[in-house]
Design a protein around this motif. Structure first.
Motif, PDB file in Angstrom:
ATOM      1  N   LEU A  75       8.461 -18.520  12.805  1.00  0.00           N
ATOM      2  CA  LEU A  75       9.493 -17.971  12.345  1.00  0.00           C
ATOM      3  C   LEU A  75       9.570 -16.420  12.203  1.00  0.00           C
ATOM      4  N   LEU A  76      10.400 -16.065  12.977  1.00  0.00           N
ATOM      5  CA  LEU A  76      10.801 -14.415  13.211  1.00  0.00           C
ATOM      6  C   LEU A  76      12.009 -13.867  12.479  1.00  0.00           C
ATOM      7  N   VAL A  77      12.216 -13.152  11.850  1.00  0.00           N
ATOM      8  CA  VAL A  77      13.344 -12.660  11.284  1.00  0.00           C
ATOM      9  C   VAL A  77      13.371 -11.067  11.551  1.00  0.00           C
ATOM     10  N   GLU A  78      14.308 -10.577  12.228  1.00  0.00           N
ATOM     11  CA  GLU A  78      14.624  -9.384  12.588  1.00  0.00           C
ATOM     12  C   GLU A  78      16.107  -8.991  12.251  1.00  0.00           C
ATOM     13  N   GLU A  79      16.985  -8.760  13.367  1.00  0.00           N
ATOM     14  CA  GLU A  79      18.292  -8.428  13.030  1.00  0.00           C
ATOM     15  C   GLU A  79      19.059 -10.058  12.628  1.00  0.00           C
ATOM     16  N   PRO A  80      20.006  -9.945  11.858  1.00  0.00           N
ATOM     17  CA  PRO A  80      20.693  -8.641  11.353  1.00  0.00           C
ATOM     18  C   PRO A  80      20.261  -7.841  10.276  1.00  0.00           C
ATOM     19  N   ALA A  81      18.865  -8.203   9.769  1.00  0.00           N
ATOM     20  CA  ALA A  81      18.533  -7.528   8.519  1.00  0.00           C
ATOM     21  C   ALA A  81      18.378  -6.039   9.065  1.00  0.00           C
ATOM     22  N   GLU A  82      18.966  -5.160   8.105  1.00  0.00           N
ATOM     23  CA  GLU A  82      18.904  -3.704   8.338  1.00  0.00           C
ATOM     24  C   GLU A  82      17.542  -3.425   8.143  1.00  0.00           C
ATOM     25  N   ARG A  83      16.794  -3.500   7.104  1.00  0.00           N
ATOM     26  CA  ARG A  83      15.243  -3.057   6.756  1.00  0.00           C
ATOM     27  C   ARG A  83      14.130  -4.003   7.010  1.00  0.00           C
ATOM     28  N   LEU A  84      14.713  -5.297   6.288  1.00  0.00           N
ATOM     29  CA  LEU A  84      13.454  -6.330   6.071  1.00  0.00           C
ATOM     30  C   LEU A  84      13.278  -6.961   7.518  1.00  0.00           C
ATOM     31  N   ARG A  85      11.819  -7.401   7.502  1.00  0.00           N
ATOM     32  CA  ARG A  85      11.426  -8.014   8.935  1.00  0.00           C
ATOM     33  C   ARG A  85      10.428  -9.042   8.192  1.00  0.00           C
ATOM     34  N   LEU A  86      10.313 -10.178   9.035  1.00  0.00           N
ATOM     35  CA  LEU A  86       9.495 -11.180   8.431  1.00  0.00           C
ATOM     36  C   LEU A  86       8.808 -12.315   9.599  1.00  0.00           C
ATOM     37  N   ARG A  87       7.652 -12.746   9.157  1.00  0.00           N
ATOM     38  CA  ARG A  87       6.905 -13.463  10.257  1.00  0.00           C
ATOM     39  C   ARG A  87       6.595 -14.709   9.312  1.00  0.00           C
ATOM     40  N   LEU A  88       6.334 -15.970   9.827  1.00  0.00           N
ATOM     41  CA  LEU A  88       5.828 -17.084   9.002  1.00  0.00           C
ATOM     42  C   LEU A  88       5.246 -17.748  10.182  1.00  0.00           C
ATOM     43  N   LEU A  89       3.962 -18.130  10.240  1.00  0.00           N
ATOM     44  CA  LEU A  89       3.190 -18.627  11.246  1.00  0.00           C
ATOM     45  C   LEU A  89       1.850 -19.295  10.649  1.00  0.00           C
ATOM     46  N   PRO A  90       1.395 -20.292  11.341  1.00  0.00           N
ATOM     47  CA  PRO A  90       0.163 -21.045  10.969  1.00  0.00           C
ATOM     48  C   PRO A  90      -0.994 -20.127  11.050  1.00  0.00           C
ATOM     49  N   LEU A  91      -2.035 -20.307  10.522  1.00  0.00           N
ATOM     50  CA  LEU A  91      -3.335 -19.534  10.599  1.00  0.00           C
ATOM     51  C   LEU A  91      -4.151 -20.412  11.623  1.00  0.00           C
ATOM     52  N   GLU A  92      -4.330 -19.914  12.833  1.00  0.00           N
ATOM     53  CA  GLU A  92      -5.094 -20.554  13.801  1.00  0.00           C
ATOM     54  C   GLU A  92      -6.266 -19.393  14.309  1.00  0.00           C
TER      55      GLU A  92
END
Length: 214
Positions: A131-148
């Motif tokens: 899961l990757l979140v960039e635009e349209p957020a102005e400042r927040l950025r996010l990643r959600l991924l399994p630990l492998e």
């Protein structure tokens, strides 16, 4: 690197839901950050609902377990459903009101940063487990991924930013100077320039905030 333990006995009084388990409740007082406003993780029963507002902040709402609906009102209205088979996160701009209603018991994370953006609410779903979140957020950025295997705690986010790294399962964290074995639910606060590697089970949620626009 700051390692922050969860508090599984901590309750927060949420509008609409009342006292709600909130094992992770981090803001600038806990992290010392100036750009990344806060991160909370709530454990919601299937009869609990949360009413809230974004105020002057932009928000990311991320489903970590369960399923729920999200109704958004304000300058731009919308409705979403988050579940394992579809969308996992939504972006909310400032000056909006939201209502979260779990369809089953759910675990949900909320991250905030001060923003002047006026983008529309938007849903995000994972691609190949990421899961990757960039635009349209102005400042927040996010990643959600399994630990492998061994995973970079920043998950590809810029190490010049402030980052909070939430570990859903047991993990071993290794920095340049420290190696720690951690039970589930811990969060790492990485200031600009700090890095760490993580090996473990479950997922890694990484939230960052860019510096304020000039």
């Amino acid at each position: 690197m700051l390692i922050i333990e969860p508090d599984f006995d901590h309750l927060i009084d949420l509008p609409g839901a009342g006292p709600t388990p909130c094992p992770v409740a981090l803001d600038s007082r806990a992290t010392g950050f100036t750009d990344l406003g806060s991160l909370q993780v709530h454990e919601l029963g299937d009869r609990a609902a949360i009413d809230g507002e974004t105020g002057e902040d932009e928000m990311l709402i991320v489903l970590l377990a369960g399923a729920m609906t999200v109704a958004v009102t304000g300058p731009q209205e919308d409705g979403f459903q988050l579940d394992a088979d579809g969308d996992w996160a939504i972006y909310l701009p400032p000056h909006h009101v939201y209502r979260l209603e779990p369809l089953v018991p759910a675990t949900v994370a909320q991250a905030r940063a001060r923003s002047s953006a006026a983008s529309s609410p938007r849903a995000f779903r994972p691609l190949k487990g990421l899961l990757l979140v960039e635009e349209p957020a102005e400042r927040l950025r996010l990643r959600l991924l399994p630990l492998e295997g061994e995973t970079d705690a920043s998950a590809g986010l810029d190490e010049t930013t402030e980052r909070l790294v939430h570990l859903t399962g047991p993990a071993t964290v290794r920095s340049r100077t420290v190696t720690r074995n951690l039970p589930p639910g811990h969060t790492l606060a990485l200031a600009p320039g700090e890095s760490a590697m993580v090996t473990g089970e479950g997922e890694i949620l990484v939230v960052a905030a860019l510096g304020p626009p000039r």
